[in-house]
Design a protein around this motif. Sequence first.
Motif, mmCIF file in Angstrom:
data_model
loop_
_atom_site.group_PDB
_atom_site.id
_atom_site.type_symbol
_atom_site.label_atom_id
_atom_site.label_comp_id
_atom_site.label_asym_id
_atom_site.label_seq_id
_atom_site.Cartn_x
_atom_site.Cartn_y
_atom_site.Cartn_z
ATOM 1 N N MET A 1 0.847 -1.196 0.000
ATOM 2 C CA MET A 1 0.000 0.000 0.000
ATOM 3 C C MET A 1 0.883 1.246 0.000
ATOM 4 O O MET A 1 1.812 1.352 0.807
ATOM 5 C CB MET A 1 -0.900 0.006 1.242
ATOM 6 N N SER A 2 0.623 2.178 -0.899
ATOM 7 C CA SER A 2 1.412 3.404 -0.943
ATOM 8 C C SER A 2 1.168 4.240 0.311
ATOM 9 O O SER A 2 0.068 4.269 0.853
ATOM 10 C CB SER A 2 1.054 4.210 -2.184
ATOM 11 N N THR A 3 2.233 4.931 0.743
ATOM 12 C CA THR A 3 2.205 5.644 2.014
ATOM 13 C C THR A 3 2.701 7.073 1.836
ATOM 14 O O THR A 3 3.584 7.336 1.025
ATOM 15 C CB THR A 3 3.105 4.932 3.049
ATOM 16 N N ALA A 4 2.150 7.989 2.607
ATOM 17 C CA ALA A 4 2.661 9.357 2.683
ATOM 18 C C ALA A 4 2.981 9.696 4.132
ATOM 19 O O ALA A 4 2.202 9.384 5.042
ATOM 20 C CB ALA A 4 1.652 10.345 2.125
ATOM 21 N N LEU A 5 4.122 10.333 4.339
ATOM 22 C CA LEU A 5 4.462 10.906 5.631
ATOM 23 C C LEU A 5 4.040 12.373 5.604
ATOM 24 O O LEU A 5 4.478 13.138 4.734
ATOM 25 C CB LEU A 5 5.971 10.798 5.881
ATOM 26 N N ILE A 6 3.193 12.769 6.542
ATOM 27 C CA ILE A 6 2.680 14.133 6.601
ATOM 28 C C ILE A 6 3.271 14.819 7.831
ATOM 29 O O ILE A 6 3.044 14.392 8.960
ATOM 30 C CB ILE A 6 1.142 14.144 6.661
ATOM 31 N N ALA B 1 -2.132 9.787 -6.406
ATOM 32 C CA ALA B 1 -0.943 8.944 -6.250
ATOM 33 C C ALA B 1 -1.273 7.563 -5.695
ATOM 34 O O ALA B 1 -0.360 6.787 -5.396
ATOM 35 C CB ALA B 1 0.053 9.647 -5.332
ATOM 36 N N ALA B 2 -2.562 7.247 -5.572
ATOM 37 C CA ALA B 2 -3.024 5.953 -5.051
ATOM 38 C C ALA B 2 -2.483 5.678 -3.652
ATOM 39 O O ALA B 2 -2.143 4.547 -3.308
ATOM 40 C CB ALA B 2 -2.655 4.821 -6.007
ATOM 41 N N ILE B 3 -2.422 6.721 -2.841
ATOM 42 C CA ILE B 3 -1.954 6.596 -1.462
ATOM 43 C C ILE B 3 -3.150 6.417 -0.547
ATOM 44 O O ILE B 3 -4.066 7.232 -0.547
ATOM 45 C CB ILE B 3 -1.140 7.839 -1.055
ATOM 46 N N ARG B 4 -3.122 5.344 0.229
ATOM 47 C CA ARG B 4 -4.235 5.068 1.137
ATOM 48 C C ARG B 4 -3.798 5.024 2.600
ATOM 49 O O ARG B 4 -4.618 4.909 3.494
ATOM 50 C CB ARG B 4 -4.895 3.710 0.790
ATOM 51 N N ARG B 5 -2.486 5.101 2.849
ATOM 52 C CA ARG B 5 -1.982 5.076 4.228
ATOM 53 C C ARG B 5 -1.210 6.367 4.473
ATOM 54 O O ARG B 5 -0.368 6.762 3.663
ATOM 55 C CB ARG B 5 -1.073 3.874 4.451
ATOM 56 N N VAL B 6 -1.476 7.024 5.609
ATOM 57 C CA VAL B 6 -0.745 8.232 5.966
ATOM 58 C C VAL B 6 -0.164 8.078 7.370
ATOM 59 O O VAL B 6 -0.789 7.494 8.261
ATOM 60 C CB VAL B 6 -1.634 9.490 5.899
ATOM 61 N N ALA B 7 1.047 8.575 7.523
ATOM 62 C CA ALA B 7 1.709 8.631 8.822
ATOM 63 C C ALA B 7 1.909 10.108 9.145
ATOM 64 O O ALA B 7 2.405 10.868 8.303
ATOM 65 C CB ALA B 7 3.040 7.905 8.786
ATOM 66 N N ILE B 8 1.529 10.522 10.347
ATOM 67 C CA ILE B 8 1.458 11.943 10.677
ATOM 68 C C ILE B 8 2.336 12.253 11.881
ATOM 69 O O ILE B 8 2.339 11.524 12.880
ATOM 70 C CB ILE B 8 0.006 12.347 10.980
ATOM 71 N N CYS B 9 3.079 13.371 11.791
ATOM 72 C CA CYS B 9 3.871 13.848 12.917
ATOM 73 C C CYS B 9 3.920 15.369 12.873
ATOM 74 O O CYS B 9 3.450 15.990 11.925
ATOM 75 C CB CYS B 9 5.283 13.258 12.886
ATOM 76 N N GLY B 10 4.468 15.991 13.930
ATOM 77 C CA GLY B 10 4.599 17.438 13.942
ATOM 78 C C GLY B 10 3.969 18.076 15.164
ATOM 79 O O GLY B 10 3.885 17.467 16.233
ATOM 80 N N VAL B 11 3.498 19.308 15.005
ATOM 81 C CA VAL B 11 2.925 20.065 16.109
ATOM 82 C C VAL B 11 1.618 20.723 15.672
ATOM 83 O O VAL B 11 1.394 20.946 14.479
ATOM 84 C CB VAL B 11 3.900 21.160 16.607
ATOM 85 N N ARG C 1 -11.966 10.250 6.066
ATOM 86 C CA ARG C 1 -11.885 10.189 4.602
ATOM 87 C C ARG C 1 -11.375 8.824 4.137
ATOM 88 O O ARG C 1 -10.989 8.651 2.985
ATOM 89 C CB ARG C 1 -10.995 11.318 4.092
ATOM 90 N N ASP C 2 -11.360 7.862 5.079
ATOM 91 C CA ASP C 2 -11.076 6.453 4.792
ATOM 92 C C ASP C 2 -9.618 6.155 4.488
ATOM 93 O O ASP C 2 -9.305 5.159 3.821
ATOM 94 C CB ASP C 2 -11.975 5.929 3.662
ATOM 95 N N PHE C 3 -8.705 6.952 5.015
ATOM 96 C CA PHE C 3 -7.289 6.603 4.965
ATOM 97 C C PHE C 3 -6.943 5.755 6.182
ATOM 98 O O PHE C 3 -7.557 5.881 7.240
ATOM 99 C CB PHE C 3 -6.418 7.860 4.956
ATOM 100 N N GLU C 4 -5.941 4.902 6.024
ATOM 101 C CA GLU C 4 -5.371 4.199 7.174
ATOM 102 C C GLU C 4 -4.368 5.144 7.803
ATOM 103 O O GLU C 4 -3.454 5.624 7.138
ATOM 104 C CB GLU C 4 -4.686 2.905 6.741
ATOM 105 N N VAL C 5 -4.527 5.408 9.106
ATOM 106 C CA VAL C 5 -3.770 6.480 9.750
ATOM 107 C C VAL C 5 -2.852 5.926 10.831
ATOM 108 O O VAL C 5 -3.273 5.142 11.685
ATOM 109 C CB VAL C 5 -4.730 7.514 10.380
ATOM 110 N N THR C 6 -1.599 6.379 10.798
ATOM 111 C CA THR C 6 -0.657 6.144 11.886
ATOM 112 C C THR C 6 -0.180 7.490 12.398
ATOM 113 O O THR C 6 0.213 8.353 11.609
ATOM 114 C CB THR C 6 0.558 5.317 11.420
#
Length: 206
Positions: free
Chosen positions: A1-6, A123-133, A149-154
């Motif tokens: 599964m494609s992933t984005a780091l946010i 980009a067919a990304i369905r998983r997001v990993a989130i960090c920050g402030v 919005r139906d993303f898999e979230v970490t």
Amino acid sequence: MSTALIVIDLINDIVHPDGKLARAADAVRESGLIARCNALAARARAAGATVAMVRVAFAPDYSDLPRRSPLFGRAAELGALRDGDWGARFHEQLQIGPRDWIVTKPRVSALFDTDLEARLHAAAIRRVAICGVSTETGVQTTARDAHDRDFEVTVIGDLCASADPLRHRAALEMLATVATVADSGQIDFAAWAGDGPSASPHACAQ
């Protein structure tokens, strides 16, 4: 599964000691947050994951500022978060790759009134990993919005920060109902690229 780091709101007005809304600056400095976010982003890029650098900013005339907002209402009075100013720029220590996405948001969530969701879908990304402030605002709101919005979230708990440690911990505990809360050491972008298992849930105590 494609992933984005946010990566959320590592901008001068919020995380630099000279910022106009920098309540979390001490927590960011003491935890070495920016350097550790840089390291994780480098791992993400090396594994072929997308990195999205998100910042909050308002029009130079503050025409899009929600003036009744308890969070943003005084930005114009303080001259904070104004697009084009030093305060709305990413912190100089944040390393931004040439292919990273830059997302400017006018509210708390990175998905509200931005093109981020459209770019993720394209980009067919369905998983997001989130960090920050901050953990209880930008991170939590984006994570909940992404969940709906139906993303898999970490949520990467040890790479989040807040001016208030109690709110930080409470936010991570609450986010466990809609996301996996993991430490950065558990994140394996290479495994995720191969559609491997997500990081195991782990309540972060930082």
